[in-house]
Motif scaffolding. Sequence first.
Motif, PDB file in Angstrom:
ATOM      1  N   LEU A 294       0.809  -1.225   0.000  1.00 48.03           N
ATOM      2  CA  LEU A 294       0.000   0.000   0.000  1.00 48.03           C
ATOM      3  C   LEU A 294       0.841   1.273   0.000  1.00 48.03           C
ATOM      4  O   LEU A 294       0.322   2.365   0.232  1.00 48.03           O
ATOM      5  CB  LEU A 294      -0.971   0.014   1.195  1.00 48.03           C
ATOM      6  N   GLU A 295       2.138   1.145  -0.267  1.00 51.16           N
ATOM      7  CA  GLU A 295       2.988   2.332  -0.363  1.00 51.16           C
ATOM      8  C   GLU A 295       2.798   3.045  -1.697  1.00 51.16           C
ATOM      9  O   GLU A 295       3.034   4.242  -1.804  1.00 51.16           O
ATOM     10  CB  GLU A 295       4.459   1.940  -0.185  1.00 51.16           C
ATOM     11  N   THR A 296       2.388   2.292  -2.708  1.00 52.51           N
ATOM     12  CA  THR A 296       2.191   2.859  -4.040  1.00 52.51           C
ATOM     13  C   THR A 296       0.767   2.575  -4.505  1.00 52.51           C
ATOM     14  O   THR A 296       0.311   1.429  -4.462  1.00 52.51           O
ATOM     15  CB  THR A 296       3.195   2.258  -5.043  1.00 52.51           C
ATOM     16  N   ARG A 297       0.084   3.599  -4.943  1.00 54.01           N
ATOM     17  CA  ARG A 297      -1.299   3.447  -5.383  1.00 54.01           C
ATOM     18  C   ARG A 297      -1.360   2.806  -6.767  1.00 54.01           C
ATOM     19  O   ARG A 297      -0.439   2.943  -7.570  1.00 54.01           O
ATOM     20  CB  ARG A 297      -1.994   4.808  -5.417  1.00 54.01           C
ATOM     21  N   ASP A 298      -2.467   2.136  -7.039  1.00 55.91           N
ATOM     22  CA  ASP A 298      -2.641   1.476  -8.327  1.00 55.91           C
ATOM     23  C   ASP A 298      -2.548   2.475  -9.479  1.00 55.91           C
ATOM     24  O   ASP A 298      -1.955   2.183 -10.525  1.00 55.91           O
ATOM     25  CB  ASP A 298      -3.992   0.754  -8.375  1.00 55.91           C
TER      26      ASP A 298
END
Length: 428
Positions: A56-60
């Motif tokens: 969840l550190e990088t958004r889709d």
Amino acid sequence: MGIAISAADRPVIGIVGLGYVGLPLAVAFGRQLPVVGFDIDARRVAELRAGHDHTLETRDEDLAAAVQLDFADDPAALLPCNTYIVTVPTPIDAHEQPDLEPLRSACTLLTCVLRPGDLVIFESTVYPGTTEEVCVPLLEAGSGLQFNQDFYVGYSPERINPGDHARRLADICKVTSGSTPEVAQVVDALYRRIITAGTWLASSIKVAEAAKVIENIQRDVNIALVNELALIFDRLGIDTLDVLEAAGSKWNFLPFRPGMVGGHCIGVDPYYLLHKSMSVGYHPDLIHTARSVNNRVVAHVAGKVQQLLASRGKAIAGARILVLGATFKEDCPDLRNSRALDLVRRFSSAGAQVTCCDPWADPVLALQQEGVQVVADPSSGHDAIVLAVAHAQYRALSAEQIHAMGHANTVIYDVKSVWPRHLVDERL
């Protein structure tokens, strides 16, 4: 200066390691430059190819925006690259000594693809001297190339704060360095492409390495001070938070809070400088003592809960204890070196029936990697409730919701001092 640095004109970047450090870098560079994101974990690569980051550190949507980014678990995919950024973990072993095996393995892997003119940048947290004394010899020996003639290195320490969505990669000033003044300028210019907060060009690689490791040591020492104060004030019958808030009325009092210090940074990095310092004949008393103080907090919390249970006629053996939080910090799914899990294990070893609840943690990973069963939602009827990690979901609980997890005689201990004082029996 030897062969021209390929990255100076047309950087093609290979990111080695796609964890919470490597992936944001790959995504940021992948918006404007060709990037290969490499990881030895095929499942991780498959997940990212599918457009999702389980940490969840990088958004889709950010993954989708990195149109020049490809993912691979085959080292051959790195062959087109001329700039490699190594972001592998640097943990400690069972004896609290630096474990450089992931870093060594990454260097060995790169020797298969390293070519004249290439640049290798390291971001992993290490002790001063690691890049030039450990990594460079491995790169030279495996590739047959000569350092600072055929290939070059840089060091730019990661500063990612997991779970912090206000201060992202681009928002944090980046320390940079290189193996020659010319290389340092190339490294600095490369990061300026993606860091809006600016860069800080260090005078040497060792300076950059030292700067990173002391960032977390400073936090460790400061937290150790307030943890030791908490242990003292507990014996004096004084509420620690009351004292800290009163002292904080002066402008130059630093706002640190007591807590269980874990994770893969603050609870690990001091051992790297301890190791290096001891190797040159100096024993750093303060750093060592800070680690010792912070490491005893879990035992203190467990002991206080046991005392509170005993005061209500309940033995720790057989007691139903609910531990809220399993990850190493709030609002983050990372379980590595979690002191909350150490607390769970301590209660379990004393014979308690422990339920560990965490809406952020992956229950499969928790069981496979840590040997602890974690559930998302708490049940009721517990003899003790321990708030170990201050996730937003727990901070928002009402008095009714907190009491619903226990019974009329339940002990409530707040490690993080976030619940209203009148709702808890004690806090750290």
